[in-house]
Scaffold this motif. Structure first.
Motif, PDB file in Angstrom:
ATOM      1  N   GLU A   1       0.741  -1.152   0.008  1.00  0.00           N
ATOM      2  CA  GLU A   1       0.053   0.061   0.032  1.00  0.00           C
ATOM      3  C   GLU A   1       0.812   1.205  -0.098  1.00  0.00           C
ATOM      4  O   GLU A   1       2.153   1.072   0.789  1.00  0.00           O
ATOM      5  CB  GLU A   1      -0.918  -0.054   1.098  1.00  0.00           C
ATOM      6  CG  GLU A   1      -1.913  -1.238   1.143  1.00  0.00           C
ATOM      7  CD  GLU A   1      -2.862  -1.036   2.340  1.00  0.00           C
ATOM      8  OE1 GLU A   1      -3.000   0.148   2.955  1.00  0.00           O
ATOM      9  OE2 GLU A   1      -3.765  -1.970   2.577  1.00  0.00           O
ATOM     10  N   GLY A   2       0.231   2.227  -0.627  1.00  0.00           N
ATOM     11  CA  GLY A   2       1.152   3.741  -0.573  1.00  0.00           C
ATOM     12  C   GLY A   2       0.372   4.728  -0.578  1.00  0.00           C
ATOM     13  O   GLY A   2      -0.985   4.762  -0.918  1.00  0.00           O
ATOM     14  N   PHE A   3       0.703   6.110  -0.716  1.00  0.00           N
ATOM     15  CA  PHE A   3      -0.186   6.993  -0.745  1.00  0.00           C
ATOM     16  C   PHE A   3       0.805   8.040  -1.827  1.00  0.00           C
ATOM     17  O   PHE A   3       1.966   8.036  -1.772  1.00  0.00           O
ATOM     18  CB  PHE A   3      -0.255   7.634   0.731  1.00  0.00           C
ATOM     19  CG  PHE A   3      -1.062   7.091   1.619  1.00  0.00           C
ATOM     20  CD1 PHE A   3      -2.239   7.223   1.658  1.00  0.00           C
ATOM     21  CD2 PHE A   3      -0.069   6.083   2.475  1.00  0.00           C
ATOM     22  CE1 PHE A   3      -2.945   6.284   2.796  1.00  0.00           C
ATOM     23  CE2 PHE A   3      -1.019   5.378   3.370  1.00  0.00           C
ATOM     24  CZ  PHE A   3      -2.218   5.667   3.506  1.00  0.00           C
ATOM     25  N   ALA A   4      -0.179   8.663  -2.355  1.00  0.00           N
ATOM     26  CA  ALA A   4       0.276   9.657  -3.646  1.00  0.00           C
ATOM     27  C   ALA A   4      -0.734  10.690  -3.462  1.00  0.00           C
ATOM     28  O   ALA A   4      -1.881  10.706  -3.533  1.00  0.00           O
ATOM     29  CB  ALA A   4       0.271   8.976  -4.797  1.00  0.00           C
TER      30      ALA A   4
ATOM     31  N   SER B   1       1.949   1.989 -12.342  1.00  0.00           N
ATOM     32  CA  SER B   1       2.586   1.264 -13.298  1.00  0.00           C
ATOM     33  C   SER B   1       3.121  -0.053 -12.241  1.00  0.00           C
ATOM     34  O   SER B   1       3.572  -1.026 -12.928  1.00  0.00           O
ATOM     35  CB  SER B   1       3.935   1.864 -13.714  1.00  0.00           C
ATOM     36  OG  SER B   1       4.850   2.495 -12.734  1.00  0.00           O
ATOM     37  N   ALA B   2       2.988   0.091 -11.169  1.00  0.00           N
ATOM     38  CA  ALA B   2       3.301  -0.979 -10.362  1.00  0.00           C
ATOM     39  C   ALA B   2       2.368  -1.841  -9.830  1.00  0.00           C
ATOM     40  O   ALA B   2       2.242  -2.703  -9.064  1.00  0.00           O
ATOM     41  CB  ALA B   2       4.019  -0.546  -8.928  1.00  0.00           C
ATOM     42  N   GLY B   3       1.096  -1.732 -10.697  1.00  0.00           N
ATOM     43  CA  GLY B   3      -0.110  -2.354 -10.373  1.00  0.00           C
ATOM     44  C   GLY B   3      -1.007  -2.175  -9.460  1.00  0.00           C
ATOM     45  O   GLY B   3      -1.946  -2.736  -9.086  1.00  0.00           O
ATOM     46  N   MET B   4      -0.836  -1.122  -8.807  1.00  0.00           N
ATOM     47  CA  MET B   4      -1.804  -0.792  -7.658  1.00  0.00           C
ATOM     48  C   MET B   4      -2.894   0.181  -8.163  1.00  0.00           C
ATOM     49  O   MET B   4      -2.655   0.834  -9.190  1.00  0.00           O
ATOM     50  CB  MET B   4      -0.703   0.139  -6.796  1.00  0.00           C
ATOM     51  CG  MET B   4       0.509  -0.598  -6.249  1.00  0.00           C
ATOM     52  SD  MET B   4       1.448   0.554  -5.205  1.00  0.00           S
ATOM     53  CE  MET B   4       0.855   0.646  -3.724  1.00  0.00           C
ATOM     54  N   VAL B   5      -3.872   0.075  -7.288  1.00  0.00           N
ATOM     55  CA  VAL B   5      -5.068   0.988  -7.752  1.00  0.00           C
ATOM     56  C   VAL B   5      -5.685   1.594  -6.279  1.00  0.00           C
ATOM     57  O   VAL B   5      -5.173   1.390  -5.348  1.00  0.00           O
ATOM     58  CB  VAL B   5      -6.290  -0.386  -7.904  1.00  0.00           C
ATOM     59  CG1 VAL B   5      -6.097  -0.889  -9.339  1.00  0.00           C
ATOM     60  CG2 VAL B   5      -6.644  -1.061  -6.689  1.00  0.00           C
ATOM     61  N   ILE B   6      -6.359   2.555  -6.620  1.00  0.00           N
ATOM     62  CA  ILE B   6      -6.763   3.734  -5.848  1.00  0.00           C
ATOM     63  C   ILE B   6      -7.983   2.665  -5.002  1.00  0.00           C
ATOM     64  O   ILE B   6      -8.977   2.317  -5.428  1.00  0.00           O
ATOM     65  CB  ILE B   6      -7.400   4.882  -6.184  1.00  0.00           C
ATOM     66  CG1 ILE B   6      -6.160   5.618  -6.955  1.00  0.00           C
ATOM     67  CG2 ILE B   6      -7.780   5.705  -5.184  1.00  0.00           C
ATOM     68  CD1 ILE B   6      -6.625   6.860  -7.807  1.00  0.00           C
ATOM     69  N   ILE B   7      -7.719   2.639  -3.581  1.00  0.00           N
ATOM     70  CA  ILE B   7      -8.965   2.489  -2.768  1.00  0.00           C
ATOM     71  C   ILE B   7      -9.430   3.227  -1.642  1.00  0.00           C
ATOM     72  O   ILE B   7     -10.273   3.040  -1.207  1.00  0.00           O
ATOM     73  CB  ILE B   7      -8.350   0.895  -1.818  1.00  0.00           C
ATOM     74  CG1 ILE B   7      -7.232   1.624  -1.009  1.00  0.00           C
ATOM     75  CG2 ILE B   7      -7.837   0.109  -3.058  1.00  0.00           C
ATOM     76  CD1 ILE B   7      -6.626   0.474  -0.020  1.00  0.00           C
ATOM     77  N   GLY B   8      -8.742   4.627  -1.779  1.00  0.00           N
ATOM     78  CA  GLY B   8      -9.481   5.428  -0.932  1.00  0.00           C
ATOM     79  C   GLY B   8      -8.580   6.798  -1.008  1.00  0.00           C
ATOM     80  O   GLY B   8      -7.806   6.964  -1.960  1.00  0.00           O
ATOM     81  N   THR B   9      -8.913   7.471   0.154  1.00  0.00           N
ATOM     82  CA  THR B   9      -7.842   8.625   0.299  1.00  0.00           C
ATOM     83  C   THR B   9      -7.349   8.430   1.834  1.00  0.00           C
ATOM     84  O   THR B   9      -7.739   7.732   2.510  1.00  0.00           O
ATOM     85  CB  THR B   9      -8.545  10.101   0.258  1.00  0.00           C
ATOM     86  OG1 THR B   9      -9.582  10.054   1.019  1.00  0.00           O
ATOM     87  CG2 THR B   9      -9.051  10.017  -1.286  1.00  0.00           C
ATOM     88  N   ASN B  10      -6.302   9.328   2.050  1.00  0.00           N
ATOM     89  CA  ASN B  10      -5.804   9.708   3.387  1.00  0.00           C
ATOM     90  C   ASN B  10      -6.936  10.451   4.137  1.00  0.00           C
ATOM     91  O   ASN B  10      -7.723  11.039   3.843  1.00  0.00           O
ATOM     92  CB  ASN B  10      -4.429  10.205   3.504  1.00  0.00           C
ATOM     93  CG  ASN B  10      -4.581  11.817   2.960  1.00  0.00           C
ATOM     94  OD1 ASN B  10      -5.329  12.081   2.426  1.00  0.00           O
ATOM     95  ND2 ASN B  10      -3.423  12.351   3.354  1.00  0.00           N
TER      96      ASN B  10
END
Length: 87
Positions: free
Chosen positions: A43-46, A59-68
């Motif tokens: 998991e990560g935040f942008a 590009s790392a295959g991650m999808v948005i699941i919400g916000t901080n």
């Protein structure tokens, strides 16, 4: 006994002169060598205004699941094994 199933990725902002220099690639390759092999997710935040960070996450295959909590950053999640296949 607890099992860690998610690794939360927190990468500081990379100075502009070091962006697009494979620094993130080498970071991931190093992390692959030291993290437990049975992890399931990353998991990560942008920041919503940082399109480069969002692009790296996607590009790392991650999808948005919400916000901080403040709503200023997107919260991403992805399959860590698929990410590691790239390294």
């Amino acid at each position: 006994m607890f099992a860690i199933i998610t690794f939360v990725l927190g990468i500081p902002h990379i100075k502009e002169e070091y962006q697009r220099t494979l620094l993130f690639y080498h970071f991931c390759k190093f992390m692959k060598s030291i993290l437990p092999k049975d992890l399931l997710y990353v998991e990560g935040f942008a920041n919503k205004s940082n399109l480069n960070s969002q692009s790296v996450m996607k590009s790392a295959g991650m999808v948005i699941i919400g916000t901080n909590q403040s709503g200023k950053s997107y919260h991403f999640r992805g399959d860590i094994q698929k990410l590691f296949e790239k390294f």
